[in-house]
Design an enzyme around this catalytic site. Structure first.
Site, short mmCIF file in Angstrom:
data_model
loop_
_atom_site.label_atom_id
_atom_site.label_comp_id
_atom_site.label_asym_id
_atom_site.label_seq_id
_atom_site.Cartn_x
_atom_site.Cartn_y
_atom_site.Cartn_z
N ILE A 20 10.08 -2.09 15.43
CA ILE A 20 10.54 -1.03 14.52
C ILE A 20 10.05 0.33 15.01
O ILE A 20 10.81 1.30 15.04
CB ILE A 20 10.03 -1.29 13.09
CG1 ILE A 20 10.68 -2.56 12.53
CG2 ILE A 20 10.33 -0.09 12.18
CD1 ILE A 20 10.15 -2.98 11.17
N ASP A 60 -12.26 3.13 14.06
CA ASP A 60 -12.98 3.55 12.86
C ASP A 60 -12.46 4.90 12.38
O ASP A 60 -11.63 5.54 13.03
CB ASP A 60 -14.49 3.58 13.10
CG ASP A 60 -14.92 4.54 14.21
OD1 ASP A 60 -14.11 5.41 14.62
OD2 ASP A 60 -16.06 4.41 14.69
N ASN A 100 -4.10 -5.42 7.84
CA ASN A 100 -3.12 -4.88 6.89
C ASN A 100 -3.74 -4.18 5.69
O ASN A 100 -3.04 -3.47 4.96
CB ASN A 100 -2.20 -5.99 6.39
CG ASN A 100 -1.22 -6.46 7.44
OD1 ASN A 100 -1.00 -5.78 8.44
ND2 ASN A 100 -0.64 -7.64 7.22
N THR A 125 6.56 -4.12 2.96
CA THR A 125 7.56 -5.19 3.00
C THR A 125 8.04 -5.53 1.60
O THR A 125 7.28 -5.43 0.62
CB THR A 125 7.00 -6.45 3.67
OG1 THR A 125 7.95 -7.52 3.53
CG2 THR A 125 5.69 -6.90 3.05
N TYR A 150 0.05 -13.32 3.86
CA TYR A 150 0.68 -12.16 4.50
C TYR A 150 1.14 -11.14 3.46
O TYR A 150 0.82 -9.95 3.55
CB TYR A 150 1.86 -12.60 5.36
CG TYR A 150 2.66 -11.44 5.89
CD1 TYR A 150 2.14 -10.62 6.89
CD2 TYR A 150 3.90 -11.11 5.35
CE1 TYR A 150 2.85 -9.52 7.35
CE2 TYR A 150 4.62 -10.03 5.82
CZ TYR A 150 4.10 -9.23 6.81
OH TYR A 150 4.79 -8.14 7.26
N LYS A 154 -0.17 -7.25 2.85
CA LYS A 154 0.69 -6.07 2.93
C LYS A 154 0.64 -5.27 1.63
O LYS A 154 0.63 -4.03 1.65
CB LYS A 154 2.13 -6.48 3.24
CG LYS A 154 2.33 -6.98 4.67
CD LYS A 154 2.07 -5.90 5.71
CE LYS A 154 3.14 -4.83 5.71
NZ LYS A 154 2.89 -3.80 6.76
#
Length: 314
Positions: A20, A60, A100, A125, A150, A154
């Protein structure tokens, strides 16, 4: 302080060489941005702009802040994901939380530490909402109930962005993407897996795959890139926007369309009865009216054309 004071139209795309991110870089350059693509891996991506090698998930806050200040960045696009083109989907929960959630929190802290006000567009998402009943178009106001590590990770990253924006710490929005089709899909996602099977079938194999009654919402990656550009130009902050087609398409129809795009004989791809793996249930359809109303964005590439482009581009 104005986010573009002393920065011009300078944007960093984190994950800028991914399936993407590469399209986002190309679109933003066409729209007049000076683009810096940051990622772990360099790829031969046309129109990507400058490239900087960095593992963003391991960086960091001081290092991220220095990057934004040294490069005089006026906008940030976060296209990184713990489940990505290089690493695939199968990771333990701790890895997904680190990449994430915690890495996104560090990015938010870094942006908040910059003397001016960079704008952040974070890619989330549709799976953050979790499964919804068939026939429902999931709206941004729906209470998120993600299923699986997952989707929960997200949501954690998106929540970090939205909370910081709503409190005034940063200026930013979240784009929640449906299944992304079009050129150069991630091999870890459903479209990429369909493409791999179609290429195997083009070599003379008869290839089976799970179809069942699953329906998904598909959006072309070039439309995703256009949505990012619109979001950067918008003054909206603290909001999530669904980015999809607004239609739940049977996977069987997608397979037929891809078969036609590839010029394969009927039956080259067939339903072998196996389960269709998903982190969002058997029905996914996004309500995309908010993106149209606030960002002025609507998808321009139909699914058949998107699949043809996906097949042509290697």
């Amino acid at each position: 302080m104005d986010r573009e004071l002393g920065t011009g139209r300078r944007v960093v795309v984190l994950g800028g060489t991914g399936s993407i991110g590469r399209h986002v870089c190309a679109r933003l350059r066409r729209d007049g941005w000076t683009v810096l693509a940051v990622a772990r891996h360099a790829t031969a991506v046309p129109d990507a702009g400058r490239f900087l090698r960095m593992d963003v998930a391991a960086a960091d806050v001081p290092r991220l802040t220095a990057l934004l200040c040294d490069e005089r960045i006026g906008a940030v696009v976060n296209a990184t994901d713990g489940a990505n083109t290089s690493d695939g989907w199968d990771h333990p929960a701790e890895h997904l939380i680190e990449t994430n959630v915690r890495a996104v929190r560090r990015l938010v802290d870094a942006i908040a530490a910059v003397p001016w006000r960079p704008r952040l567009v974070h890619l989330g998402t549709i799976h953050e909402y979790g499964p919804v009943p068939p026939g429902v178009s999931v709206h941004e106001d729906a209470a998120p109930r993600p299923a699986g590590d997952y989707a929960r990770s997200k949501l954690g990253g998106s929540t970090a962005v939205l909370d910081a924006a709503r409190s005034g710490r940063i200026d930013g929005v979240v784009l929640r993407l449906t299944n992304v089709t079009g050129p150069h899909p991630s091999p870890a996602g459903l479209p990429g897996k369909l493409l791999a099977r179609a290429r195997a079938a083009a070599g003379g194999e008869r290839v089976g795959m799970g179809v069942a009654d699953a329906r998904r919402d598909f959006v072309d990656v070039r439309d995703v890139a256009a949505a990012v550009s619109r979001a950067l130009a918008s003054t909206a902050t603290g909001q999530a926007f669904n980015i999809g087609s607004g239609a739940a398409v049977p996977i069987a129809d997608v397979i037929r369309a891809l078969t036609e795009a590839a010029g394969l004989p009927e039956g080259a791809l067939y339903d072998d009865g196996s389960a269709v793996r998903s982190v969002g249930g058997d029905w996914i359809q996004a309500d995309v009216r908010r993106a149209a109303d606030v960002l002025g964005w609507t998808p321009e590439h139909g699914l058949a054309e998107s699949l043809r482009a996906m097949w042509r581009e290697r």
